[in-house]
Motif scaffolding. Structure first.
Motif, short mmCIF file in Angstrom:
data_model
loop_
_atom_site.label_atom_id
_atom_site.label_comp_id
_atom_site.label_asym_id
_atom_site.label_seq_id
_atom_site.Cartn_x
_atom_site.Cartn_y
_atom_site.Cartn_z
N UNK A 18 0.79 -1.23 0.00
CA UNK A 18 0.00 0.00 0.00
C UNK A 18 0.82 1.27 0.00
N UNK A 19 2.15 1.13 0.01
CA UNK A 19 2.96 2.33 0.15
C UNK A 19 2.85 3.22 -1.09
N UNK A 20 2.77 2.61 -2.27
CA UNK A 20 2.67 3.41 -3.49
C UNK A 20 1.34 4.16 -3.55
N UNK A 21 0.26 3.44 -3.23
CA UNK A 21 -1.06 4.07 -3.27
C UNK A 21 -1.16 5.20 -2.25
N UNK A 22 -0.59 4.96 -1.07
CA UNK A 22 -0.61 5.99 -0.03
C UNK A 22 0.19 7.22 -0.45
N UNK A 23 1.35 6.97 -1.05
CA UNK A 23 2.18 8.09 -1.53
C UNK A 23 1.44 8.89 -2.60
N UNK A 24 0.81 8.16 -3.51
CA UNK A 24 0.07 8.85 -4.57
C UNK A 24 -1.03 9.71 -3.99
N UNK A 25 -1.73 9.17 -2.98
CA UNK A 25 -2.81 9.93 -2.36
C UNK A 25 -2.26 11.24 -1.78
N UNK A 26 -1.13 11.16 -1.09
CA UNK A 26 -0.53 12.36 -0.53
C UNK A 26 -0.18 13.37 -1.61
N UNK A 27 0.43 12.88 -2.69
CA UNK A 27 0.85 13.77 -3.77
C UNK A 27 -0.35 14.43 -4.44
N UNK A 28 -1.37 13.61 -4.74
CA UNK A 28 -2.55 14.14 -5.42
C UNK A 28 -3.26 15.16 -4.53
N UNK A 29 -3.27 14.90 -3.23
CA UNK A 29 -3.92 15.84 -2.31
C UNK A 29 -3.27 17.21 -2.42
N UNK A 73 1.12 -11.33 10.50
CA UNK A 73 0.76 -12.35 9.52
C UNK A 73 0.97 -11.79 8.12
N UNK A 74 1.82 -12.46 7.38
CA UNK A 74 2.13 -12.00 6.02
C UNK A 74 0.90 -12.09 5.12
N UNK A 75 0.09 -13.13 5.32
CA UNK A 75 -1.10 -13.29 4.48
C UNK A 75 -2.11 -12.17 4.75
N UNK A 76 -2.34 -11.87 6.04
CA UNK A 76 -3.26 -10.79 6.40
C UNK A 76 -2.75 -9.47 5.80
N UNK A 77 -1.43 -9.31 5.85
CA UNK A 77 -0.85 -8.08 5.37
C UNK A 77 -1.10 -7.91 3.86
N UNK A 78 -0.98 -8.99 3.12
CA UNK A 78 -1.25 -8.93 1.68
C UNK A 78 -2.68 -8.49 1.42
N UNK A 79 -3.64 -9.15 2.13
CA UNK A 79 -5.05 -8.85 1.90
C UNK A 79 -5.38 -7.43 2.35
N UNK A 80 -4.87 -7.05 3.54
CA UNK A 80 -5.13 -5.71 4.04
C UNK A 80 -4.49 -4.67 3.11
N UNK A 81 -3.34 -5.03 2.55
CA UNK A 81 -2.67 -4.12 1.62
C UNK A 81 -3.54 -3.84 0.40
N UNK A 82 -4.20 -4.90 -0.09
CA UNK A 82 -5.09 -4.73 -1.24
C UNK A 82 -6.25 -3.80 -0.88
N UNK A 83 -6.81 -4.03 0.34
CA UNK A 83 -7.95 -3.21 0.77
C UNK A 83 -7.53 -1.75 0.94
N UNK A 84 -6.38 -1.54 1.58
CA UNK A 84 -5.92 -0.17 1.83
C UNK A 84 -5.58 0.54 0.53
N UNK A 85 -4.94 -0.20 -0.39
CA UNK A 85 -4.61 0.41 -1.69
C UNK A 85 -5.89 0.82 -2.40
N UNK A 86 -6.93 -0.04 -2.30
CA UNK A 86 -8.20 0.29 -2.95
C UNK A 86 -8.81 1.55 -2.32
N UNK A 87 -8.71 1.64 -0.98
CA UNK A 87 -9.26 2.81 -0.29
C UNK A 87 -8.49 4.07 -0.69
N UNK A 88 -7.16 3.96 -0.71
CA UNK A 88 -6.34 5.12 -1.09
C UNK A 88 -6.64 5.54 -2.52
N UNK A 89 -6.85 4.55 -3.40
CA UNK A 89 -7.16 4.88 -4.80
C UNK A 89 -8.53 5.55 -4.89
N UNK A 90 -9.48 5.08 -4.07
CA UNK A 90 -10.82 5.69 -4.10
C UNK A 90 -10.73 7.15 -3.66
#
Lengths: 366, 296
Positions: A118-129, A176-193
């Motif tokens: 999610x780091x890329x999506x979060x960075x993009x959100x900051x920049x776009x803001x 948990x690496x698996x939880x992190x992957x799934x949560x990363x997808x969710x957070x990236x989606x939220x940041x993109x939204x």
């Protein structure tokens, strides 16, 4: 620190260890030479006829230049345009490539890249803001930080996303690496939204800025930017080699790595902080440059094998060299205009990578 | 967990301090006349057109990609899109002065250019008659052609005023919807504070869009509510949208413009440039809107 007793079993991982480490050392030496060549090429090439060699010779000899005005122009081009770009290119290229290698090792997945946490999506959100709201709601921020407001917002956006992700995926001190992957997808989606909402609010001029930012460029390189994000990237890169043994052990599975005396939990969060800092800082100053984080580590695994002790430094060197070469192309191919570097990395890198994969079909390992 | 937060908080504070400490000093501003106007880089289509209209084109050594008129300008080296300039690219043509339309960028590139000894003049942009005259006078002054600029400004003032008057007596105002693009059936339309909005009003029309500024995607219902009598589009801007594709959109089809299949296409730089050709563009647009009702 890592227990020395793991060296044996980890070493036994690859079949022809001695053969490979010798080869890896040779490759690393060659990559060092390659980087030196790339730096020289970048310093002496550009849209203008400014000669870096002359500027440096002037500077060394202290001689009075023949044409003062032209020489002043040339030294500005070399010291204020080309040199900051080269340094930024080295930092960003190394950061993206090493972060990719570390993520692939941590998630034991050849497709992992820093975007996953999610780091890329979060960075993009900051920049776009900053691009969209910089003149209105966030005016105090832009007034305070000027041109550095955007990289700063991008960096904090990436770091904040990773922080949230880590808290979500960590239970009783175990991540948990698996939880992190799934949560990363969710957070990236939220940041993109959220980014989407901002894009909707943007006017046409801001939209054009956004487009260029998302294609990536080293064009905005200034000494001030390097001073602000450079230390972060250098610190993160310096921490990564200490992860090499741990990541090697992790390839055998988390439990096995733990039995070998690897502090798995500490390894995970060091890797995640390092990657989010390095990538957040990189995205902040250069926008979205894709492809480097996936291709460079894979290419090197095909060349020198999966041992992270060689893979991480080699990734840093190759990532830096490739980004410098791509930037040299971007700066000169349509001179006096300039191509976004993201286009160059993809157009040049993708077919080459496919060709390598076709040749080595079936032997891609991690 | 707490340990993780602390590890992150340290660098964050440090970074914030680093950012505040490193404010680049602002370059000296305030040049309005080029000391040596022999080699000028023109950034922005209307800037280049005005330099030609002043007969000063011999000074030009470079243009940007939005400068495509008159045809002769295409022979000059292109330093790229005005909002994505490369500082070394601009310097490589060895300009003695840079004339840039407001909004040229990115900021970092402009900052580096201002660090050189090359004078950098930014020309403001307003979507009105006064805006055009202001551009002409600023560019004329910069090139040391004040007298020529005054003649051109007076001439343009007369022509713009009469172009605006052509539609003054018309009672029934046409509602115009300017469509920038139709992407996947989504209509991107011009609101207030756009060049298109300015032109529609100068030509005696009313912008059918209310309630937003800049270019935005319009929902189907908003298009129906806007009730445009005419759709206005740019010709030669990317892949052409066919009439059928535009009027095949159900919401567009249900408007008065859709029922009458009323679509005007005008060259983008000509229509939206706000330069020397704007008076003619206003006339052309007015004739397209009102036909015989336009009084010369």
């Amino acid at each position: 620190m890592v227990d020395q007793s793991i060296a044996g079993p980890v070493k036994a991982m690859s079949v022809s260890e001695g053969d490979r480490s010798g080869r890896a050392r040779i490759v690393i030496v060659l990559l060092c030479l390659g980087l030196a060549a790339a730096v020289f090429l970048s310093l002496t090439s550009g849209a203008s006829d400014a000669s870096a060699v002359n500027v440096i010779r002037d500077w060394l000899s202290g001689a009075v230049p023949f044409d003062a005005a032209l020489s002043a122009r040339d030294s500005l081009i070399v010291y204020d345009i080309r040199l900051p770009r080269i340094i930024l290119g080295i930092l960003v290229g190394a950061a993206l490539a090493v972060s990719g290698a570390v993520m692939q090792g941590l998630f034991r997945n050849p497709l992992a890249d820093p975007g996953l946490i999610g780091v890329s999506a979060g960075s993009s959100l900051g920049a776009v803001a900053i691009i969209v709201l910089g003149a209105t709601i966030l005016a105090p921020v832009t007034a305070l930080f000027g041109t550095l407001a955007l990289p700063m917002a991008a960096f904090f956006g990436g770091l904040a996303t990773t922080l949230v992700l880590y808290q979500v995926a960590t239970r009783r001190g175990q991540t948990s690496v698996a939880t992190m992957l799934l949560a990363g997808i969710a957070l990236a989606a939220l940041a993109m939204a959220l980014t989407g909402i901002l894009i909707f609010m943007a006017d046409d001029r801001q939209l054009r800025d956004l487009t260029f930012w998302s294609l990536g460029s080293l064009g905005g390189a200034t000494w001030a930017k390097i001073a602000s994000v450079g230390p972060i990237i250098i610190l993160a890169l310096a921490a990564m080699p200490f992860l090499a043994r741990g990541l090697n052990a992790l390839a055998l599975g988390e439990a096995t790595a733990g039995h070998l005396g690897i502090p798995v939990q500490r390894l995970k969060y060091t890797a995640i902080i390092g990657v989010s800092a390095a990538v957040g800082a990189s995205v902040a100053v250069s926008g979205g440059i894709g492809f480097v984080g996936i291709v460079v580590p894979h290419l090197l695994r095909l060349l020198i094998g999966p041992d992270n002790r060689y893979l991480l430094p080699a990734s840093a060197l190759l990532g830096a060299s490739l980004l410098l070469l791509a930037d040299a192309v971007a700066r000169t191919i349509v001179a006096p205009a300039e191509l976004p570097i993201g286009i160059v990395t993809a157009v040049a890198g993708a077919p080459f990578f496919l060709w390598i994969l076709l040749r080595k079909r079936g032997v891609v390992d991690l | 967990m707490g340990c993780f937060s602390r590890i992150v908080a340290g660098p964050m504070v440090g970074l914030a301090l680093a950012f505040t400490a490193l404010q680049p000093a602002d370059a000296a501003e305030g040049v309005s006349v080029f000391s040596d106007p022999s080699k000028i880089a023109a950034i922005g289509g209307s800037i280049t057109e005005i330099v030609y209209a002043l007969g000063e084109e011999k000074h030009l050594v470079a243009r940007d990609s939005t400068s495509r008129y008159p045809k002769a300008v295409l022979d000059l080296p292109d330093v790229g899109y005005m909002r994505a300039l490369s500082p070394e690219g601009v310097l490589s043509v060895n300009p003695t002065g840079i004339l840039a339309l407001q909004g040229s960028g990115p900021k970092e590139a402009v900052d580096v250019l201002k660090k050189t000894s090359i004078p950098f003049i930014e020309v403001p942009e307003h979507y009105s008659r006064e805006g055009i005259l202001e551009k002409v006078r600023i560019i004329g002054k910069a090139l040391g052609a004040d007298a020529k600029a005054e003649v051109l400004a007076r001439d343009l003032d007369d022509r713009l005023t009469s172009a605006e008057k052509q539609t003054a007596s018309i009672k029934e105002r046409k509602r115009v919807l300017f469509v920038l693009s139709v992407q996947g059936g989504k209509i991107l339309a011009a609101g207030s504070e756009t060049a298109a909005d300015g032109m529609v009003r100068l030509a005696g029309g009313v912008n059918a869009v209310e309630g937003f500024s800049g270019y935005k995607q319009m929902s189907d219902e908003a298009i129906i509510t806007a009730r445009p009598d005419v759709i206005l589009m740019m010709s030669n801007a990317g892949p052409p949208v066919s009439d059928d594709e535009l009027f095949g959109n159900p919401s567009v089809a249900s408007t008065p413009a859709g029922a009458a299949r009323k679509l005007i296409r005008i060259d983008g730089a000509y229509l939206l440039g706000f330069g020397p050709r704007t008076a003619d563009a206003i006339h052309d647009l007015a004739v397209s809107l009102y036909g015989g009702q336009v009084t010369d």
